[in-house]
Design a protein around this motif. Structure first.
Motif, PDB file in Angstrom:
ATOM      1  N   MET A  95      19.433  47.948  47.651  1.00  0.00           N
ATOM      2  CA  MET A  95      20.783  47.514  47.925  1.00  0.00           C
ATOM      3  C   MET A  95      21.426  46.821  46.721  1.00  0.00           C
ATOM      4  N   PHE A  96      20.634  46.545  45.706  1.00  0.00           N
ATOM      5  CA  PHE A  96      21.202  45.886  44.532  1.00  0.00           C
ATOM      6  C   PHE A  96      22.213  46.780  43.818  1.00  0.00           C
ATOM      7  N   ILE A  97      22.082  48.096  43.984  1.00  0.00           N
ATOM      8  CA  ILE A  97      23.038  49.015  43.355  1.00  0.00           C
ATOM      9  C   ILE A  97      24.413  48.864  44.004  1.00  0.00           C
ATOM     10  N   ALA A  98      24.446  48.781  45.332  1.00  0.00           N
ATOM     11  CA  ALA A  98      25.725  48.612  46.032  1.00  0.00           C
ATOM     12  C   ALA A  98      26.345  47.266  45.673  1.00  0.00           C
ATOM     13  N   GLU A  99      25.517  46.235  45.568  1.00  0.00           N
ATOM     14  CA  GLU A  99      26.029  44.912  45.198  1.00  0.00           C
ATOM     15  C   GLU A  99      26.635  44.934  43.800  1.00  0.00           C
ATOM     16  N   ASN A 100      25.914  45.510  42.842  1.00  0.00           N
ATOM     17  CA  ASN A 100      26.419  45.568  41.472  1.00  0.00           C
ATOM     18  C   ASN A 100      27.665  46.442  41.363  1.00  0.00           C
ATOM     19  N   LEU A 101      27.698  47.546  42.115  1.00  0.00           N
ATOM     20  CA  LEU A 101      28.861  48.414  42.094  1.00  0.00           C
ATOM     21  C   LEU A 101      30.095  47.691  42.621  1.00  0.00           C
ATOM     22  N   LEU A 102      29.957  47.003  43.733  1.00  0.00           N
ATOM     23  CA  LEU A 102      31.087  46.282  44.316  1.00  0.00           C
ATOM     24  C   LEU A 102      31.535  45.129  43.420  1.00  0.00           C
ATOM     25  N   MET A 103      30.592  44.441  42.803  1.00  0.00           N
ATOM     26  CA  MET A 103      30.952  43.363  41.868  1.00  0.00           C
ATOM     27  C   MET A 103      31.669  43.924  40.636  1.00  0.00           C
ATOM     28  N   ALA A 104      31.229  45.086  40.141  1.00  0.00           N
ATOM     29  CA  ALA A 104      31.874  45.693  38.976  1.00  0.00           C
ATOM     30  C   ALA A 104      33.285  46.153  39.317  1.00  0.00           C
ATOM     31  N   ILE A 105      33.472  46.740  40.476  1.00  0.00           N
ATOM     32  CA  ILE A 105      34.808  47.167  40.898  1.00  0.00           C
ATOM     33  C   ILE A 105      35.722  45.958  41.046  1.00  0.00           C
ATOM     34  N   ALA A 106      35.209  44.885  41.620  1.00  0.00           N
ATOM     35  CA  ALA A 106      36.008  43.664  41.785  1.00  0.00           C
ATOM     36  C   ALA A 106      36.396  43.096  40.422  1.00  0.00           C
ATOM     37  N   LYS A 107      35.494  43.102  39.469  1.00  0.00           N
ATOM     38  CA  LYS A 107      35.783  42.562  38.138  1.00  0.00           C
ATOM     39  C   LYS A 107      36.821  43.412  37.405  1.00  0.00           C
ATOM     40  N   ILE A 108      36.671  44.738  37.486  1.00  0.00           N
ATOM     41  CA  ILE A 108      37.632  45.633  36.831  1.00  0.00           C
ATOM     42  C   ILE A 108      39.008  45.481  37.461  1.00  0.00           C
ATOM     43  N   LEU A 109      39.061  45.386  38.783  1.00  0.00           N
ATOM     44  CA  LEU A 109      40.342  45.193  39.473  1.00  0.00           C
ATOM     45  C   LEU A 109      40.974  43.856  39.092  1.00  0.00           C
ATOM     46  N   ASP A 110      40.155  42.827  38.960  1.00  0.00           N
ATOM     47  CA  ASP A 110      40.655  41.519  38.555  1.00  0.00           C
ATOM     48  C   ASP A 110      41.249  41.572  37.143  1.00  0.00           C
ATOM     49  N   ILE A 111      40.564  42.234  36.228  1.00  0.00           N
ATOM     50  CA  ILE A 111      41.066  42.355  34.854  1.00  0.00           C
ATOM     51  C   ILE A 111      42.353  43.171  34.829  1.00  0.00           C
ATOM     52  N   ALA A 112      42.412  44.262  35.586  1.00  0.00           N
ATOM     53  CA  ALA A 112      43.611  45.108  35.619  1.00  0.00           C
ATOM     54  C   ALA A 112      44.807  44.334  36.175  1.00  0.00           C
ATOM     55  N   LEU A 113      44.589  43.563  37.228  1.00  0.00           N
ATOM     56  CA  LEU A 113      45.683  42.773  37.800  1.00  0.00           C
ATOM     57  C   LEU A 113      46.149  41.691  36.826  1.00  0.00           C
ATOM     58  N   THR A 114      45.219  41.083  36.112  1.00  0.00           N
ATOM     59  CA  THR A 114      45.583  40.065  35.127  1.00  0.00           C
ATOM     60  C   THR A 114      46.386  40.683  33.984  1.00  0.00           C
ATOM     61  N   LEU A 115      45.962  41.829  33.505  1.00  0.00           N
ATOM     62  CA  LEU A 115      46.710  42.503  32.440  1.00  0.00           C
ATOM     63  C   LEU A 115      48.110  42.882  32.901  1.00  0.00           C
ATOM     64  N   TYR A 116      48.232  43.380  34.130  1.00  0.00           N
ATOM     65  CA  TYR A 116      49.549  43.755  34.635  1.00  0.00           C
ATOM     66  C   TYR A 116      50.437  42.522  34.799  1.00  0.00           C
ATOM     67  N   MET A 117      49.839  41.403  35.173  1.00  0.00           N
ATOM     68  CA  MET A 117      50.614  40.176  35.284  1.00  0.00           C
ATOM     69  C   MET A 117      51.166  39.774  33.913  1.00  0.00           C
ATOM     70  N   TRP A 118      50.384  39.935  32.853  1.00  0.00           N
ATOM     71  CA  TRP A 118      50.868  39.614  31.516  1.00  0.00           C
ATOM     72  C   TRP A 118      51.946  40.592  31.059  1.00  0.00           C
ATOM     73  N   VAL A 119      51.853  41.841  31.477  1.00  0.00           N
ATOM     74  CA  VAL A 119      52.910  42.803  31.165  1.00  0.00           C
ATOM     75  C   VAL A 119      54.207  42.393  31.856  1.00  0.00           C
ATOM     76  N   LEU A 120      54.107  41.935  33.106  1.00  0.00           N
ATOM     77  CA  LEU A 120      55.286  41.444  33.826  1.00  0.00           C
ATOM     78  C   LEU A 120      55.892  40.222  33.137  1.00  0.00           C
ATOM     79  N   ILE A 121      55.052  39.327  32.680  1.00  0.00           N
ATOM     80  CA  ILE A 121      55.548  38.137  31.991  1.00  0.00           C
ATOM     81  C   ILE A 121      56.239  38.535  30.692  1.00  0.00           C
ATOM     82  N   ALA A 122      55.662  39.488  29.957  1.00  0.00           N
ATOM     83  CA  ALA A 122      56.287  39.954  28.718  1.00  0.00           C
ATOM     84  C   ALA A 122      57.640  40.598  29.008  1.00  0.00           C
TER      85      ALA A 122
END
Length: 99
Positions: free
Chosen positions: A1-28
């Motif tokens: 089950m560690f694969i599912a845990e790591n996959l979900l954590m990686a997706i959450a991290k990538i989504l977090d980075i993408a949302l942060t980048l888009y927020m900076w684009v909005l601010i710009a």
């Protein structure tokens, strides 16, 4: 089950980075709108093309759009913060359940 845990954590991290980048684009975009930018500048064109599909529906939804102040970037940034707190936090908690 560690694969599912790591996959979900990686997706959450990538989504977090993408949302942060888009927020900076909005601010710009909001900062650029305070000056009179050259509309043919590639950076300005990118900022408008990247944010207008999200901002236009929010602008139509706002009841007080004729006040001269565009509050749609603020509303979208608040929505991004909500998604980062709720969705990504929930994804991380779900990943911890796989332990």
């Amino acid at each position: 089950m560690f694969i599912a845990e790591n996959l979900l954590m990686a997706i959450a991290k990538i989504l977090d980075i993408a949302l942060t980048l888009y927020m900076w684009v909005l601010i710009a975009r909001a900062v650029i709108s305070w000056v009179n930018p050259d509309p043919y500048n590639p950076i300005v064109m990118f900022l408008y093309r990247a944010t207008e599909p999200v901002l236009a529906p929010v602008r139509r939804w706002l009841p007080f759009r004729n006040l001269g102040i565009d509050l749609s970037p603020l509303i979208v940034i608040l929505a991004i913060i909500f998604l980062q707190t709720f969705l990504i936090g929930s994804m991380k908690q779900m990943a911890m359940l796989f332990r």
